[in-house]
Enzyme design. Structure first.
Site, short mmCIF file in Angstrom:
data_model
loop_
_atom_site.label_atom_id
_atom_site.label_comp_id
_atom_site.label_asym_id
_atom_site.label_seq_id
_atom_site.Cartn_x
_atom_site.Cartn_y
_atom_site.Cartn_z
N TYR A 105 0.80 -1.29 -0.06
CA TYR A 105 0.12 0.05 -0.04
C TYR A 105 0.85 1.30 -0.03
O TYR A 105 0.21 2.29 -0.09
CB TYR A 105 -1.01 0.13 1.19
N LYS A 138 -12.62 0.63 4.07
CA LYS A 138 -11.79 2.08 4.10
C LYS A 138 -12.68 3.27 4.01
O LYS A 138 -13.69 3.11 3.26
CB LYS A 138 -10.92 1.72 2.94
#
Length: 279
Positions: free
Chosen positions: A55, A235
């Site tokens: 990420y 998220k």
């Protein structure tokens, strides 16, 4: 190393280790966006943060944790490593890089991000993780995107897999995968638990309970995950949505409502095939 949490909001991951059922997913947030979202989420009550080497935001996540002022022992921190480190010694090196970026001295959960079966070293990676648990560097280990065929090879090496993080949402129910998890006492963690602009959020099976219970469609779907004994890591950088996503423990869905959401499964496979995709 971790505060005691209500058993209704956590699941047992390993002896003495409980994982919060709702965590904050952080992909694709990076930089200041990631740091601000993490600090904000912790301030709103999140105690589980999920990140990964790929990420490219571990340092920002670590900054958000520091910015929040929370004691490290009160937070459950998950990260994942890439196939570059798929060996017993490589996992130790991956751990060193991860804790340096996150600026912590231990991890609550460390995952093999993708099996990369063509490379043929994911079993070694799991063995390396087990050693880190035994040494006290990590509290628990697990895998991500492992199909039953991959899990069988790990189990054949004498390892018990505590958790597998996979793509699950109402349209990608993966019943065969999840049945294997249940049969082998593997906890399921769902990434992209609300889909990616999933049309199911506007389906009557979701909007009906949302209307009746005074909740949002996203809350209904997250509650569906929780009642199926899954961890979910949605998220969001929005304060309102973060709070909504965490507020799924004050109501319950009936069996008919759960069954109706289950029936939204299209039979579609995960977006990425872990026999060929990896990083």
């Amino acid at each position: 190393m971790t505060e005691t949490r209500d058993d209704t909001t956590t699941a047992e991951l390993a002896p003495g280790v409980r994982i919060p059922l709702i965590g904050l997913g952080t992909w694709p947030l990076t930089g200041e966006d990631a740091a601000a979202a993490v600090a904000q989420a912790i301030g709103s009550g999140y105690r589980h943060i999920d990140t990964a080497e790929n990420y490219a935001n571990e340092a920002a996540v670590g900054e958000g944790i520091r910015r929040s002022g929370i004691e490290r022992s009160r937070l459950f921190l998950t990260t994942k490593f890439n196939t570059e480190w798929h060996s017993r010694d490589g996992v130790r090196e991956a751990f060193g890089h991860a804790v340096k970026r996150l600026r912590t001295d231990y991890l609550d959960l460390f995952l093999v991000h993708w099996p990369n079966p063509a490379q043929g070293r994911f079993v070694e990676a799991c063995e390396g993780l087990q050693r880190l648990v035994e040494e006290g560097s990590i509290r628990a280990w697990g895998v991500s995107n492992f199909k039953p065929a991959h899990l069988r090879l790990v189990q054949a090496a004498g390892l018990k897999v505590p958790v597998n993080q996979v793509q699950v949402d109402p349209e990608h129910g993966q019943p065969g995968q999840l049945a294997y998890h249940r049969d082998h006492s593997i906890l399921t963690a769902a990434y992209s638990p609300l889909g990616r602009n999933g049309t199911f959020l506007s389906h009557p099976a979701v909007t009906g309970p949302a209307r009746d219970l005074g909740k949002t469609p996203a809350q209904i779907v997250l509650r569906w995950h929780v009642q199926h004994d899954r961890v979910a890591v949605p998220k969001s950088a929005s304060l309102d949505r973060q709070r909504e996503n965490l507020d799924v423990f004050t109501f319950a869905l009936g069996q008919d409502q759960l069954d109706a959401i289950d029936a939204l499964d299209t039979g579609a496979p995960p977006r990425l095939d872990s026999d060929t995709f990896f990083h």
